[in-house]
Enzyme design. Structure first.
Site, PDB file in Angstrom:
ATOM      1  N   GLY A 223       0.865  -1.358  -0.125  1.00  0.00           N
ATOM      2  CA  GLY A 223       0.157   0.026  -0.079  1.00  0.00           C
ATOM      3  C   GLY A 223       0.925   1.278   0.016  1.00  0.00           C
ATOM      4  CG  PHE A 224       3.519   2.219   2.314  1.00  0.00           C
ATOM      5  CD1 PHE A 224       3.929   2.660   3.464  1.00  0.00           C
ATOM      6  CD2 PHE A 224       3.771   0.870   2.249  1.00  0.00           C
ATOM      7  CE1 PHE A 224       4.422   2.150   4.524  1.00  0.00           C
ATOM      8  CE2 PHE A 224       4.301   0.222   3.224  1.00  0.00           C
ATOM      9  CZ  PHE A 224       4.450   0.700   4.445  1.00  0.00           C
ATOM     10  CG  HIS A 225      -1.462   3.765  -2.648  1.00  0.00           C
ATOM     11  ND1 HIS A 225      -0.635   2.327  -2.748  1.00  0.00           N
ATOM     12  CD2 HIS A 225      -2.809   3.163  -2.736  1.00  0.00           C
ATOM     13  CE1 HIS A 225      -1.745   1.159  -2.720  1.00  0.00           C
ATOM     14  NE2 HIS A 225      -2.842   1.990  -3.053  1.00  0.00           N
ATOM     15  CB  ALA A 226      -4.268   8.369  -0.649  1.00  0.00           C
TER      16      ALA A 226
ATOM     17  CG  HIS B 234      -4.750   2.047   1.771  1.00  0.00           C
ATOM     18  ND1 HIS B 234      -5.198   3.143   0.969  1.00  0.00           N
ATOM     19  CD2 HIS B 234      -4.567   1.282   0.764  1.00  0.00           C
ATOM     20  CE1 HIS B 234      -5.155   2.771  -0.331  1.00  0.00           C
ATOM     21  NE2 HIS B 234      -4.711   1.576  -0.336  1.00  0.00           N
TER      22      HIS B 234
END
Ligand code: T46
Length: 138
Positions: A48-51, A96
């Site tokens: 993840g590590f993004h929106a 997230h």
């Protein structure tokens, strides 16, 4: 601003076992255009590590478990997905990160949009720039 939330869908069980159903715009609040699943995740891996700009998603751990860290600029949260009837609705403004995947985890994701790499915000400062402003407008 929309906030992420957990929905519990019915378990239709009988003496053969269980069945749960997700219908478009009934059990998830958007039209599902894409389905993908994450599995065989190596121990210790975080994803993840993004929106997103536009994509809404529903996450269901249909087997095993994993955790999801959420940050929508107003609040952070940690959600344990450990049951096939537990559905986490992620809004575009939810940064997230998924982690603590069990070996048998199969994370099913229903998405409101077709895949588009331009819909991702992978830089946390950019995420704050885009969504902090919107938070102030609410
Ligand atoms: C999300 C979380 C929950 C595609 O080609 N098509 C797709 O529909 C997807 C989802 C991915 N890909 C490619 C892009 C990358 O080369 O598959 C590779 C892995 O994707 P990514 O690194 O984005 O995977 P995650 O686990 O970090 O994130 C995924 C989704 O991409 C994302 O939308 O919110 O699961």
């Amino acid at each position: 601003m929309n906030l992420s939330r957990i929905l519990e869908i019915d378990i239709l069980g009988d003496d053969r076992g269980n069945l749960s159903v997700i219908e478009n715009q009934v059990h998830v609040p958007f039209e599902v255009k894409r389905v993908f699943y994450i599995y065989s995740t190596k121990q210790g891996v975080c994803r993840g590590f993004h929106a997103h700009y536009k994509t809404r998603q529903a996450l269901i751990s249909v087997s095993g478990s994993c955790k999801v860290f959420l940050d929508n600029t107003i609040r952070t949260d940690e959600v344990l997905l450990d049951a096939p009837n537990k559905v986490l609705i992620l809004e575009p403004n939810d940064w997230h990160e998924m982690y603590d995947f069990s070996e048998d985890c199969v994370l099913l994701v229903l998405a409101s949009e077709l895949y588009d790499s331009k819909d991702y915000i992978r830089d946390y400062n950019k995420f704050l720039e885009v969504y902090s402003k919107k938070t102030q407008e609410v």
